[in-house]
Write a protein that holds these residues in place. Sequence first.
Motif, mmCIF file in Angstrom:
data_model
loop_
_atom_site.group_PDB
_atom_site.id
_atom_site.type_symbol
_atom_site.label_atom_id
_atom_site.label_comp_id
_atom_site.label_asym_id
_atom_site.label_seq_id
_atom_site.Cartn_x
_atom_site.Cartn_y
_atom_site.Cartn_z
ATOM 1 N N THR A 41 -9.808 38.994 44.181
ATOM 2 C CA THR A 41 -10.693 38.456 43.158
ATOM 3 C C THR A 41 -9.934 38.197 41.864
ATOM 4 O O THR A 41 -9.162 39.035 41.412
ATOM 5 N N LEU A 42 -10.183 37.036 41.298
ATOM 6 C CA LEU A 42 -9.553 36.647 40.038
ATOM 7 C C LEU A 42 -8.042 36.860 40.060
ATOM 8 O O LEU A 42 -7.484 37.578 39.239
ATOM 9 N N VAL A 43 -7.422 36.252 41.071
ATOM 10 C CA VAL A 43 -5.965 36.170 41.060
ATOM 11 C C VAL A 43 -5.609 35.310 39.855
ATOM 12 O O VAL A 43 -6.076 34.182 39.742
ATOM 13 N N ARG A 44 -4.808 35.817 38.963
ATOM 14 C CA ARG A 44 -4.600 35.065 37.731
ATOM 15 C C ARG A 44 -3.273 35.401 37.073
ATOM 16 O O ARG A 44 -2.626 36.392 37.388
ATOM 17 N N THR A 45 -2.922 34.551 36.158
ATOM 18 C CA THR A 45 -1.796 34.819 35.278
ATOM 19 C C THR A 45 -2.193 34.427 33.866
ATOM 20 O O THR A 45 -2.891 33.432 33.655
ATOM 21 N N ASN A 46 -1.789 35.234 32.924
ATOM 22 C CA ASN A 46 -1.967 34.908 31.519
ATOM 23 C C ASN A 46 -0.671 34.293 31.015
ATOM 24 O O ASN A 46 0.396 34.903 31.135
ATOM 25 N N LEU A 47 -0.753 33.075 30.525
ATOM 26 C CA LEU A 47 0.427 32.373 30.014
ATOM 27 C C LEU A 47 0.456 32.494 28.492
ATOM 28 O O LEU A 47 -0.478 32.101 27.823
ATOM 29 N N MET A 66 -8.529 18.801 34.989
ATOM 30 C CA MET A 66 -9.737 18.245 34.389
ATOM 31 C C MET A 66 -10.869 18.209 35.418
ATOM 32 O O MET A 66 -12.020 18.560 35.114
ATOM 33 N N HIS A 67 -10.544 17.810 36.680
ATOM 34 C CA HIS A 67 -11.559 17.769 37.736
ATOM 35 C C HIS A 67 -12.034 19.175 38.084
ATOM 36 O O HIS A 67 -13.245 19.420 38.227
ATOM 37 N N ILE A 68 -11.098 20.121 38.243
ATOM 38 C CA ILE A 68 -11.470 21.497 38.584
ATOM 39 C C ILE A 68 -12.354 22.094 37.495
ATOM 40 O O ILE A 68 -13.382 22.713 37.766
ATOM 41 N N ASN A 69 -11.966 21.910 36.247
ATOM 42 C CA ASN A 69 -12.735 22.492 35.148
ATOM 43 C C ASN A 69 -14.074 21.790 34.928
ATOM 44 O O ASN A 69 -14.969 22.339 34.286
ATOM 45 N N SER A 70 -14.210 20.561 35.464
ATOM 46 C CA SER A 70 -15.476 19.844 35.286
ATOM 47 C C SER A 70 -16.574 20.410 36.181
ATOM 48 O O SER A 70 -17.755 20.156 35.958
ATOM 49 N N LEU A 93 -11.102 29.339 48.678
ATOM 50 C CA LEU A 93 -10.735 29.526 47.278
ATOM 51 C C LEU A 93 -11.926 29.139 46.414
ATOM 52 O O LEU A 93 -12.570 28.115 46.674
ATOM 53 N N SER A 94 -12.220 29.940 45.411
ATOM 54 C CA SER A 94 -13.392 29.678 44.591
ATOM 55 C C SER A 94 -13.161 30.168 43.164
ATOM 56 O O SER A 94 -12.158 30.825 42.864
ATOM 57 N N SER A 95 -14.124 29.853 42.317
ATOM 58 C CA SER A 95 -14.118 30.303 40.908
ATOM 59 C C SER A 95 -12.854 29.887 40.163
ATOM 60 O O SER A 95 -12.296 30.657 39.381
ATOM 61 N N PHE A 96 -12.395 28.651 40.431
ATOM 62 C CA PHE A 96 -11.228 28.139 39.723
ATOM 63 C C PHE A 96 -11.539 27.947 38.245
ATOM 64 O O PHE A 96 -12.610 27.485 37.872
ATOM 65 N N ALA A 97 -10.574 28.272 37.414
ATOM 66 C CA ALA A 97 -10.705 27.982 35.992
ATOM 67 C C ALA A 97 -9.333 28.038 35.339
ATOM 68 O O ALA A 97 -8.493 28.851 35.705
ATOM 69 N N LEU A 98 -9.111 27.130 34.421
ATOM 70 C CA LEU A 98 -7.930 27.181 33.568
ATOM 71 C C LEU A 98 -8.456 27.141 32.141
ATOM 72 O O LEU A 98 -8.920 26.108 31.666
ATOM 73 N N GLN A 115 -6.919 31.151 36.897
ATOM 74 C CA GLN A 115 -7.558 32.146 37.747
ATOM 75 C C GLN A 115 -8.371 31.498 38.864
ATOM 76 O O GLN A 115 -8.831 30.370 38.751
ATOM 77 N N PHE A 116 -8.525 32.238 39.969
ATOM 78 C CA PHE A 116 -9.381 31.837 41.082
ATOM 79 C C PHE A 116 -9.545 33.035 42.017
ATOM 80 O O PHE A 116 -8.813 34.022 41.922
ATOM 81 N N ASN A 117 -10.525 32.945 42.906
ATOM 82 C CA ASN A 117 -10.719 33.944 43.963
ATOM 83 C C ASN A 117 -10.189 33.363 45.264
ATOM 84 O O ASN A 117 -10.217 32.152 45.467
ATOM 85 N N ILE A 118 -9.758 34.244 46.187
ATOM 86 C CA ILE A 118 -9.321 33.774 47.501
ATOM 87 C C ILE A 118 -9.717 34.817 48.540
ATOM 88 O O ILE A 118 -9.565 36.016 48.324
ATOM 89 N N ALA A 119 -10.252 34.343 49.676
ATOM 90 C CA ALA A 119 -10.718 35.248 50.721
ATOM 91 C C ALA A 119 -10.409 34.652 52.084
ATOM 92 O O ALA A 119 -10.613 33.462 52.317
ATOM 93 N N LYS A 120 -9.928 35.491 53.004
ATOM 94 C CA LYS A 120 -9.658 35.049 54.365
ATOM 95 C C LYS A 120 -10.966 34.912 55.126
ATOM 96 O O LYS A 120 -11.864 35.745 55.018
ATOM 97 N N ASP A 121 -11.086 33.840 55.921
ATOM 98 C CA ASP A 121 -12.286 33.600 56.716
ATOM 99 C C ASP A 121 -12.141 34.101 58.150
ATOM 100 O O ASP A 121 -13.136 34.277 58.852
#
Length: 216
Positions: free
Chosen positions: A164-170, A35-39, A59-64, A104-110
């Motif tokens: 980019t957009l590491v994700r799984t479809n459930l 709920m917090h992430i999606n807000s 990590l960025s662009s989180f969404a469920l 889904q979310f993005n992840i990048a090494k710094d």
Amino acid sequence: MTSKPLVVLGVVTAFAMAGGQANAQSTCPGQTTVMHINSVTTPGGTPGGFSCTLGDATLSSFALISSNQTALNPTLVDFSDTGGKPEVTFMGSFPGGPSNATLQFNIAKDTPGAIFTDVTLSAVVTGDVRNQLLMTNSAGVALSQPQFMGTGTSSQPVSDPKLTLVRTNLFNFSGTTNSVSFAFTQGTAAAVPEPMSLSLFGLGLAGLALARRRRS
């Protein structure tokens, strides 16, 4: 007496430092809620604005996104980084079937030269739930693993500092998802000489050749 240029430089540096601190990414919490992430929304007002740092990864662009979005509120998200291996785990009771959801979310090494070498998706479910590991690398190439049913894992080798957009479809047909975890193995990219280094090396060889010609 302090010169004016030094004073101006100090003021500019202070503002730059303040701006850097204001723009710094926050560290990922040990645990938060979907709920917090999606807000945290994007400029368009849709989920996907949440971001944080986990170890040396951003990590960025989180969404469920779910066909039954209101049932996601109790779901928790765990963040961990053991030995430099980031892991993101979604836990809780996702909507029962028939329904579908996408994590889904993005992840990048710094860290310069650091890369991801493997991504593993693990799912713990009860009943008929199907998962698939999907992502896109920094070159825009889509990577995917076959869909698997029930509790299990799926692993995808990679060699990239950004995914980019590491994700799984459930796909919940008649079951419940208890947890879905993304684990990242890291490595170091092979050293590639920089163009400037190659140029300097070439100039050095040319200088040695010229010196020999003059001696002879």
